[in-house]
Design an enzyme around this catalytic site. Structure first.
Site, PDB file in Angstrom:
ATOM      1  N   ASP A   1       4.816   0.035   8.130  1.00  0.00           N
ATOM      2  CA  ASP A   1       5.584  -0.529   9.241  1.00  0.00           C
ATOM      3  C   ASP A   1       6.774  -1.345   8.723  1.00  0.00           C
ATOM      4  OD1 ASP A   1       4.133  -2.688   8.336  1.00  0.00           O
ATOM      5  OD2 ASP A   1       3.322  -3.254  10.297  1.00  0.00           O
TER       6      ASP A   1
ATOM      7  N   LYS B   1      -4.040   2.002   7.832  1.00  0.00           N
ATOM      8  CA  LYS B   1      -4.124   0.670   7.220  1.00  0.00           C
ATOM      9  C   LYS B   1      -3.916  -0.386   8.289  1.00  0.00           C
ATOM     10  CE  LYS B   1      -0.706  -0.890   4.327  1.00  0.00           C
ATOM     11  NZ  LYS B   1      -0.186  -2.083   5.017  1.00  0.00           N
TER      12      LYS B   1
ATOM     13  N   GLU C   1      -1.342  -8.141  -1.212  1.00  0.00           N
ATOM     14  CA  GLU C   1       0.091  -8.469  -1.197  1.00  0.00           C
ATOM     15  C   GLU C   1       0.325  -9.946  -1.522  1.00  0.00           C
ATOM     16  OE1 GLU C   1       2.374  -6.991   2.083  1.00  0.00           O
ATOM     17  OE2 GLU C   1       4.168  -8.087   1.444  1.00  0.00           O
TER      18      GLU C   1
HETATM   19  O1  KIV Z   1       4.588  -1.640   5.386  1.00  0.00           O
HETATM   20  C1  KIV Z   1       4.590  -1.718   4.152  1.00  0.00           C
HETATM   21  O2  KIV Z   1       5.532  -1.315   3.459  1.00  0.00           O
HETATM   22  C2  KIV Z   1       3.417  -2.287   3.497  1.00  0.00           C
HETATM   23  C3  KIV Z   1       3.532  -2.577   2.038  1.00  0.00           C
HETATM   24  C4  KIV Z   1       4.171  -3.904   1.866  1.00  0.00           C
HETATM   25  C5  KIV Z   1       2.222  -2.502   1.353  1.00  0.00           C
HETATM   26  O3  KIV Z   1       2.443  -2.567   4.123  1.00  0.00           O
END
Ligand code: KIV
Length: 259
Positions: A43, A110, A179
């Protein structure tokens, strides 16, 4: 080395896991052809594609669209799609949203959070959808937290991160993105978990690394996070090509050639 018994794509994720974001067909295809193991339809497209300040305005419809076009470019990599903010506020909503991303072509989904997301994680994994968790700095909560801050700086925060990671593993997550976690804490999490950790700004002891593809290729020159190592100069190459195109049009207008 850790084993990944659960998801059907386990044999395609071999530590050290390599993961990059992609939001469109050509980038996804280039990542896949390069051998990237996991492609995240993140996202972060809210910033990197749409020019927004953060990820908090990204919708499920946008994620479905981008997952569809990324899927078209991928033959080998695992396609992981982010559940955007407020699409998993309850377990039922989480499962319904996850099913839509899977229908769009995601191999797995995720979501961000720890103990507060266990019921959502169980709803999704219980339905047979592979789920990657995300702990540490949570971009969807950047406004509440007042910025992008390092996590695990004190004993209490470190202990809570480790406990949340173990709870997410028990709830069925196949991997966890870590993260902006203090490297030593991320190392302990990686040691204690049976599932792989995929780090971003969390040191090199994780079982893999994920980056925003623009940060790796140098395609987003206006901001690069401090932990990112830029390996290309796509923005400069693009600027050069654009400048030569402007010159070409001006020249052909002046000379009438080639038209
Ligand atoms: O959305 C994204 O790019 C992420 C990364 C920071 C792992 O969740």
């Amino acid at each position: 080395m850790k084993s990944l018994p659960r998801p059907p794509f386990a044999d395609r994720l071999i530590p050290p896991i390599t993961a990059l974001t992609a939001y469109d067909y050509p980038t996804a295809r280039l990542c896949d052809e390069a051998g990237v193991q996991l492609i995240l339809v993140g996202d972060s497209l809210g910033m990197m594609v749409a020019g927004c300040e953060d990820t908090t305005s990204v919708t499920l419809a946008q994620m479905i669209y981008h997952t569809t076009i990324v899927r078209r470019g991928v033959k080998n990599a695992v396609v992981l799609a982010d559940l955007p903010i407020h699409t998993y506020d309850t377990p039922d909503e989480a499962l319904a949203s996850a099913r839509q991303l899977v229908a769009a072509g995601a191999d797995a989904v995720k979501l961000e959070g720890g103990f507060d997301q266990i019921a959502q994680v169980e709803a999704i994994t219980g339905a047979g959808i592979p789920l990657c968790a995300h702990l540490g700095m949570l971009p969807q909560r950047v406004r509440e937290e007042g910025g992008y801050k390092k996590k695990g700086r004190n004993e209490e925060e470190a202990r809570s991160l480790v406990a949340a990671a173990l709870a997410l593993e028990a709830a069925g997550a196949f991997a966890i993105v870590l993260e902006s976690i203090v490297a030593q804490v991320a190392a302990e999490m990686s040691d204690r978990l049976g599932i792989p950790t995929i780090g971003i700004g969390s040191g090199h002891h994780c079982d893999g690394q994920v980056r925003v593809v623009h940060d790796v290729t140098g395609a987003y020159p206006w901001f690069v996070p401090p932990f990112a190592r830029v390996h290309g100069n796509v923005a400069e190459v693009t600027r050069g090509a654009l400048s030569r195109f402007l010159d070409e049009v001006a020249e052909s207008h002046r000379t009438g050639f080639p038209g």
